[in-house]
Design a protein around this motif. Structure first.
Motif, mmCIF file in Angstrom:
data_model
loop_
_atom_site.group_PDB
_atom_site.id
_atom_site.type_symbol
_atom_site.label_atom_id
_atom_site.label_comp_id
_atom_site.label_asym_id
_atom_site.label_seq_id
_atom_site.Cartn_x
_atom_site.Cartn_y
_atom_site.Cartn_z
ATOM 1 N N ALA A 21 71.955 -91.037 22.306
ATOM 2 C CA ALA A 21 73.046 -91.062 21.335
ATOM 3 C C ALA A 21 73.311 -92.491 20.897
ATOM 4 C CB ALA A 21 74.311 -90.441 21.931
ATOM 5 N N ILE A 22 73.942 -92.622 19.734
ATOM 6 C CA ILE A 22 74.218 -93.946 19.197
ATOM 7 C C ILE A 22 75.581 -93.952 18.523
ATOM 8 C CG2 ILE A 22 73.245 -93.605 16.871
ATOM 9 C CD1 ILE A 22 71.868 -96.372 17.212
ATOM 10 N N ARG A 23 76.196 -95.112 18.469
ATOM 11 C CA ARG A 23 77.435 -95.320 17.733
ATOM 12 C C ARG A 23 77.141 -96.237 16.560
ATOM 13 N NH1 ARG A 23 81.479 -92.997 20.412
ATOM 14 N NH2 ARG A 23 81.200 -92.633 22.648
ATOM 15 N N PRO A 24 77.961 -96.218 15.516
ATOM 16 C CA PRO A 24 77.635 -96.939 14.289
ATOM 17 C C PRO A 24 77.724 -98.457 14.381
ATOM 18 C CG PRO A 24 79.722 -95.775 14.073
ATOM 19 C CD PRO A 24 79.145 -95.351 15.361
ATOM 20 N N ASP A 25 78.082 -98.992 15.541
ATOM 21 C CA ASP A 25 78.145 -100.449 15.648
ATOM 22 C C ASP A 25 76.793 -101.079 15.998
ATOM 23 O OD1 ASP A 25 79.640 -100.666 18.994
ATOM 24 O OD2 ASP A 25 78.251 -99.224 18.091
ATOM 25 N N VAL A 26 75.779 -100.250 16.226
ATOM 26 C CA VAL A 26 74.423 -100.754 16.486
ATOM 27 C C VAL A 26 73.450 -100.060 15.546
ATOM 28 C CG1 VAL A 26 74.873 -101.318 18.893
ATOM 29 C CG2 VAL A 26 73.991 -99.073 18.297
ATOM 30 N N PHE A 66 82.634 -90.099 10.971
ATOM 31 C CA PHE A 66 81.807 -89.816 12.147
ATOM 32 C C PHE A 66 81.542 -91.123 12.888
ATOM 33 C CE2 PHE A 66 81.457 -85.506 11.640
ATOM 34 C CZ PHE A 66 80.745 -85.067 10.528
ATOM 35 N N ASP A 67 81.678 -91.081 14.213
ATOM 36 C CA ASP A 67 81.471 -92.316 14.971
ATOM 37 C C ASP A 67 80.640 -92.119 16.226
ATOM 38 O OD1 ASP A 67 84.909 -92.388 16.289
ATOM 39 O OD2 ASP A 67 83.250 -90.983 16.566
ATOM 40 N N TYR A 68 79.988 -90.988 16.322
ATOM 41 C CA TYR A 68 79.129 -90.730 17.484
ATOM 42 C C TYR A 68 78.020 -89.798 17.028
ATOM 43 C CZ TYR A 68 77.780 -89.032 22.134
ATOM 44 O OH TYR A 68 77.086 -88.693 23.262
ATOM 45 N N PHE A 69 76.761 -90.181 17.322
ATOM 46 C CA PHE A 69 75.605 -89.463 16.783
ATOM 47 C C PHE A 69 74.605 -89.206 17.908
ATOM 48 C CE2 PHE A 69 76.854 -90.065 12.394
ATOM 49 C CZ PHE A 69 77.614 -91.211 12.429
ATOM 50 N N PHE A 102 61.935 -92.688 23.339
ATOM 51 C CA PHE A 102 62.834 -92.182 22.299
ATOM 52 C C PHE A 102 63.680 -93.324 21.725
ATOM 53 C CE2 PHE A 102 61.934 -87.776 23.112
ATOM 54 C CZ PHE A 102 61.580 -87.745 24.451
ATOM 55 N N THR A 103 63.713 -93.400 20.398
ATOM 56 C CA THR A 103 64.480 -94.432 19.701
ATOM 57 C C THR A 103 65.301 -93.791 18.598
ATOM 58 O OG1 THR A 103 62.790 -96.124 20.124
ATOM 59 C CG2 THR A 103 64.348 -96.553 18.337
ATOM 60 N N ILE A 104 66.574 -94.170 18.521
ATOM 61 C CA ILE A 104 67.398 -93.798 17.369
ATOM 62 C C ILE A 104 67.500 -95.019 16.465
ATOM 63 C CG2 ILE A 104 69.642 -93.054 16.515
ATOM 64 C CD1 ILE A 104 70.225 -91.746 19.106
ATOM 65 N N SER A 105 67.239 -94.793 15.178
ATOM 66 C CA SER A 105 67.498 -95.818 14.165
ATOM 67 C C SER A 105 68.685 -95.366 13.336
ATOM 68 C CB SER A 105 66.275 -96.014 13.273
ATOM 69 O OG SER A 105 65.190 -96.491 14.026
ATOM 70 N N GLN A 126 72.494 -92.502 7.293
ATOM 71 C CA GLN A 126 71.337 -91.787 7.809
ATOM 72 C C GLN A 126 71.022 -92.279 9.220
ATOM 73 O OE1 GLN A 126 68.275 -92.644 4.932
ATOM 74 N NE2 GLN A 126 69.015 -91.139 3.457
ATOM 75 N N PHE A 127 70.447 -91.408 10.002
ATOM 76 C CA PHE A 127 69.947 -91.805 11.311
ATOM 77 C C PHE A 127 68.722 -90.959 11.641
ATOM 78 C CE2 PHE A 127 71.934 -88.386 13.962
ATOM 79 C CZ PHE A 127 72.817 -87.852 13.032
#
Lengths: 113, 113
Positions: B49-54, B30-33, B62-65, B72-73
């Protein structure tokens, strides 16, 4: 983003009949998808609508039950065939834009009696 | 391996508080969340949305960790407002599967005034 419309917005149908749902997007897109959302549940992908070729169906979904058309890059239809009460769901189309972002239409709420 | 597990199923937060929703995945391809927000009778709307490089992405409240090693995210909604009351879905996709979205089960958030 994308402006996506679906017709009809809702319908009540009799068992054994079929309903065709239309999805129109305001710009050309390569990828269009159809999802099902059963009452109070999450979204499940039915199929990818491919322009100029047959749709690609996910496990558990078949073309005879959910035939899909994609005549051009802005339009697609999903037909729910030979409906039963178990088909009562919200049906959603989505499109992918640049950066893999997917945008959803407002959905079609189907009730089968 | 294709599942995305989401928790909690429901969440009640006081106005001004922080809402936290968690998701876990197994497939390292998976590479897009993305996270989606859905109000009753509406289609899901892409929130962030976030990618695994950050490891973190913030847009307004709103914040994605993202924790790649733990797979996990999470979504954090700061200063939660009654207007944030909706169902939130996490999802995951990968380039190898034409970016088809795999959705979590959803979290129903209620923000009390």
């Amino acid at each position: 983003s994308a402006v996506i419309s679906q017709k009809p917005s809702r319908d009540i149908c009799q068992r054994g009949t079929s309903l065709t749902i239309q999805c129109q997007v305001d710009s050309q897109v390569t990828m269009m998808f159809w999802y099902r959302q059963q009452p109070g549940q999450s979204l499940t992908l039915i199929a990818t609508a491919n322009q100029g070729s047959e749709a690609t169906y996910e496990s558990g979904f078949v073309i005879d039950k959910f035939p899909i058309s994609r005549p051009n890059l802005t339009f697609s239809t999903l037909t729910v065939s030979n409906m039963s009460p178990e088909d009562s769901s919200i049906y959603l189309c989505s499109v992918e834009k640049q950066g893999n972002e997917q945008f959803f239409g407002p959905g079609t709420r189907l009730t089968v009696l | 391996q294709q599942q995305v597990k989401q928790s909690p199923q429901s969440l009640i937060v006081q106005k001004g508080g922080i809402s936290i929703i968690n998701c876990a995945y197994e497939n390292t391809a998976f590479d897009y969340f993305p996270w989606y927000q859905q109000f009753p009778g509406k289609g899901p709307a892409l929130l962030i949305a976030i990618r695994p490089d950050v490891s973190e992405k913030k847009e307004g409240r709103f914040t994605i960790s993202f924790n790649k090693s733990a797979k996990q995210f999470s979504l954090h909604i700061m200063d939660s407002q009654p207007g944030d009351s909706a169902t939130y879905f996490c999802a995951a996709s990968m380039e190898d599967s034409s970016y088809k979205l795999i959705f979590g089960s959803g979290t129903r958030l209620l923000v009390r005034p």
